[in-house]
Structures are given as structure tokens and as C-alpha cells.
Enzyme design. Structure first.
Site, PDB file in Angstrom:
ATOM      1  CE  LYS A  44      -0.823   0.163   4.902  1.00  0.00           C
ATOM      2  NZ  LYS A  44      -0.760  -0.603   6.530  1.00  0.00           N
ATOM      3  CE1 TYR A 270      10.212  33.128   3.148  1.00  0.00           C
ATOM      4  CE2 TYR A 270      10.185  30.813   2.957  1.00  0.00           C
ATOM      5  CZ  TYR A 270       9.986  31.848   2.152  1.00  0.00           C
ATOM      6  OH  TYR A 270      10.059  31.842   0.712  1.00  0.00           O
TER       7      TYR A 270
HETATM    8  C1  LIG Z   1      -0.656  -1.478   6.805  1.00  0.00           C
HETATM    9  C2  LIG Z   1      -1.515  -2.415   7.714  1.00  0.00           C
HETATM   10  C3  LIG Z   1      -1.061  -4.072   7.389  1.00  0.00           C
HETATM   11  C4  LIG Z   1       0.751  -4.171   7.306  1.00  0.00           C
HETATM   12  O1  LIG Z   1       1.238  -3.430   8.589  1.00  0.00           O
HETATM   13  P1  LIG Z   1       2.826  -3.256   8.495  1.00  0.00           P
HETATM   14  O2  LIG Z   1       2.903  -3.038   9.999  1.00  0.00           O
HETATM   15  O3  LIG Z   1       3.831  -2.098   8.010  1.00  0.00           O
HETATM   16  O4  LIG Z   1       3.535  -4.656   8.168  1.00  0.00           O
HETATM   17  C5  LIG Z   1      -1.016  -4.603   7.749  1.00  0.00           C
HETATM   18  N1  LIG Z   1      -2.560  -5.050   7.692  1.00  0.00           N
HETATM   19  C6  LIG Z   1      -3.183  -4.404   7.976  1.00  0.00           C
HETATM   20  C7  LIG Z   1      -4.171  -4.286   8.067  1.00  0.00           C
HETATM   21  C8  LIG Z   1      -2.709  -2.771   7.706  1.00  0.00           C
HETATM   22  O5  LIG Z   1      -2.807  -1.885   7.262  1.00  0.00           O
END
Ligand SMILES: *Cc1c(COP(=O)(O)O)cnc(C)c1O
Length: 384
Positions: A44, A270
Site C-alpha cells: 500500500k 524565513y
Molecule cells: C498496513 C497494514 C498492514 C501492514 O502493517 P506493517 O506493520 O506495515 O507490516 C497489515 N494489515 C493491515 C490491515 C494494514 O493496514
């Protein structure tokens, strides 16, 4: 591991760039493959900022068997890139284009009976069974069905399966406190999930996979492994345990675009928040908060220039930062390591920004050029 750089147009090579080392990601993937029953690579948010397609291909080439993303759009992008592996999307509004997802064989996590009804209608429309994973809230009050809704969700899924409209492949949950080993909320989450599995089976479901663990639980909580672990952060080297041997795969590099020798008392940036305490040499780098260097890290963060740690001084601007190079013989065209190999770590940047590494690696802006270093021996893949 030896790596091969993909040539970039010269204009991109000259500016700030983010280097992604897929050989390092491959090694991280293999660490998880050796420790868990089966691995879903969570890609993701553009593969946690590392390139979703590249991370996905690297993970599959090194033993992962599933891919996971948040939205259907992210899933369809992977399908369009030619990835045919089992692929799960878990966070979508009820009113969404389920039909396309079903048609492209994207598995869908269902968190409510309303989602189940909408997906069932879409499956009937496209005349193909939807691949579904029922999602139980295991203690975050965020996504996933409540315990109250779960029996109804299981019954409606079993009924849709009998009607040939669902294939219930999986059951899933997510633990709230896995980065704090032994936390009682996770024991409660595991119990809740075991209850959910029993209810699903009693409803006549026999899903092939059950998954509860993400990175931290995959490393530290074997009781949560079930048949599949969903790992994202760990693949890109974020290690909540500090002892899994995972390595970061990003290096953020910026060229020096201006150098000036200034007298003591010179005000920088700034708001004039920093005054040179002595005569010194300042160097300007063309990266700022639009590129992921959070403004809140002003006055704390540093980069590495000619092998030496030098502080960012004055406010971080949208497009640029100024560093105090002291007596370093810096010149135009020198390159600074903002983070990564030879510079500060993303963990240090997270500390300077009062956040987690996840936010640092996913926060690099789009105008920073990406350079992908491919692991030698891996199948050659097309540029994303
Ligand atoms: C992002 C996510 C993961 C992965 O989690 P990590 O700690 O980055 O491995 C797994 N399951 C769900 C539902 C997530 O949203």
C-alpha cells in the site's frame, strides 16, 4: 548485494533523488519468508514510498505468495502492471466499483454486512464469484466487523457462497499493540480472532487462509501467525524489534546548489530563526517540506556532507534547506546524503519529526526523482 543502476535522464540525475535498493528489499523479504508460514507483501501507499510494483515483484520473486493493498485502485494498478498473484484489498467504501475488482480477481476484505450485500450484487452482475476475506475487528475500533455484526456477516457470506456468488478465501484481523510484546490487548485480539474463526466455521465456512499478524507480530508473536502474515513495513527495513536484521532500502540525496561564506551574525531563512554564531560556510540544498523534509524538524535535523554530519539551520522551506557546513570545503555540485547509506537514518529523521519511520519513507514528494537499483539475478522488470 551487487546492484545495477538504471540510467536516468541527465536532468533527473542532477537534482535531488531517492534511490531504492531492491536487493535490500529482497533480503528483507527472505528474512520474513524464513520466519512465517506464508507471506503477504503489503505494498500500500506505493509500497511504503518504495514503488508498489517494484516491491511487489521483488517480494514475489523472493518467496511471498500474496500481495495486499488498501484500496481497489491500488490493486488494479498492480493488475495493470501485469501482476497476477493473489491480491487482497481491504479498505473500500460500500459504494465502489466492486465489479471491476471481481472481474480482475482482486480479493476483497468485507468489514460489514452492507459491504457483503454490495459485493454480492456486483458478483451477480458480472456472473463471477467474488473472492472475499471476512474482516473482524480485533481491538482497534477502526476497520473490521464488530463482534455484534460478525455472526451475521459470516451467515450472509456462507449463503452467498452456497449461491455461487462468493468464494470465502480468508478470515482476517489486525492487532493493535504488536510493537509492545506481551501487551494484553493483543492477547485479547488473538482470543477474539479465535472466536471469529469458530463462528465462521460454525456458519459452514472453510476459508483457506487466516491472517492476523503484520510486521511486529510476524517477528515477535508466533501465536498470531495462523496461516499467513501481512507484512509491509518490515519489507522496507522498518524493524520494530531492532534485532531482526532488516535493512533500510532508501537513500535520499541532494546536490549543493549554493555555497556562501558568511560572517558571524548572519541570519538564515524565513523568520531569521538562526543566526550564525561565528563566521561559517553555508550550503543550500534543493529539498524542502514539499519533498518530505517536515518543517517541524527545523532546528533539529541534519544531513551528511563530505562525510560529516552538518545541521540544517533556519526554517525548512517548501523547496530548500540551508546547512551549516562550518569549515568543510564544500563546493557547488557536491552531494549531501539527507538520509540512508552514509547519512542519518530514517529512524533519526523520525525522531527529529516526532513521528515514526513509516511517515518519513511514505512522505517523499513526487518531484524527487526515483532511481531504482535492481538486485542482480532477479528477472529484469520494466520501469514503473
Ligand atoms: C498496513 C497494514 C498492514 C501492514 O502493517 P506493517 O506493520 O506495515 O507490516 C497489515 N494489515 C493491515 C490491515 C494494514 O493496514
Amino acid at each position: 548485494m551487487t546492484a545495477v543502476a538504471v540510467p536516468l535522464p541527465s536532468a533527473a540525475r542532477a537534482g535531488a533523488r531517492l534511490e531504492v535498493d531492491l536487493g535490500t528489499i529482497a533480503a528483507n523479504v527472505r528474512i520474513f519468508v524464513a520466519r512465517v508460514p506464508a507471506l503477504m507483501a503489503v505494498v500500500k501507499a506505493d509500497g511504503f514510498g518504495h514503488g508498489a510494483v517494484d516491491v511487489a515483484r521483488t517480494a514475489l520473486a523472493n518467496g511471498a505468495t500474496w500481495l495486499g493493498v488498501t484500496s481497489i485502485d491500488e490493486a488494479l494498478a498492480l493488475r495493470s502492471a501485469g501482476l497476477v498473484a493473489p491480491l487482497l484489498s481491504w479498505l473500500n467504501p460500500v459504494a465502489t466499483d466492486w465489479a471491476t475488482a471481481i472481474d480482475r480477481r482482486v480479493a476483497l476484505a468485507l468489514p460489514t454486512p452492507e459491504h457483503a450485500a454490495a459485493v454480492r450484487r456486483a458478483a451477480a452482475q458480472v456472473a463471477k464469484p467474488a473472492l472475499v476475506h471476512l474482516h473482524l475487528d480485533c481491538g482497534m475500533a477502526r476497520e473490521g466487523a464488530s463482534a455484534d455484526d460478525w455472526p451475521r456477516l459470516c451467515r450472509s457470506a456462507a449463503e452467498a457462497e452456497s449461491a455461487g456468488l462468493f468464494r470465502v478465501e480468508g478470515l482476517m484481523g489486525h492487532l493493535p499493540c504488536a510493537d509492545q510484546p506481551g501487551h494484553p490487548a493483543d492477547a485479547e485480539g488473538r482470543r477474539r480472532f479465535a472466536w471469529g474463526v469458530d463462528v465462521a466455521r460454525a456458519s459452514g465456512l472453510s476459508p483457506a487462509v487466516r491472517h492476523l499478524a503484520a510486521t511486529a507480530a510476524a517477528l515477535d508473536d508466533p501465536l498470531s501467525h495462523h496461516t499467513l502474515c501481512r507484512v509491509g513495513a518490515g519489507l522496507v527495513g522498518i524493524d520494530p524489534t531492532g534485532r531482526a536484521g532488516l535493512q533500510p532500502a532508501l537513500t535520499l540525496i541532494a546536490p549543493v546548489v549554493a555555497v556562501r561564506d558568511v560572517p558571524a551574525g548572519t541570519a538564515v531563512g524565513y523568520g531569521h530563526t538562526w543566526l550564525a554564531p561565528r563566521a561559517t560556510r553555508l550550503a543550500t540544498l534543493p529539498l524542502g517540506y514539499a519533498d518530505g523534509l517536515q518543517r517541524g524538524a527545523s532546528g533539529r535535523a541534519a544531513v551528511t556532507l563530505r562525510g560529516r554530519r552538518v545541521p540544517i539551520v533556519g526554517r525548512i522551506s517548501m523547496d530548500q534547506i540551508v546547512v551549516d557546513a562550518g569549515d568543510l570545503p564544500v563546493s557547488l555540485g557536491d552531494e549531501a546524503v539527507v538520509w540512508g547509506a552514509g547519512g542519518p537514518s530514517t529512524a533519526e529523521w523520525a525522531g527529529w519529526c516526532d513521528t515514526v519511520e513509516h511517515e518519513i519513507v511514505t512522505g517523499v514528494g513526487r518531484r524527487v526523482a526515483r532511481v531504482v537499483r535492481r538486485a542482480t539475478g532477479e528477472p529484469l522488470v520494466s520501469a514503473a
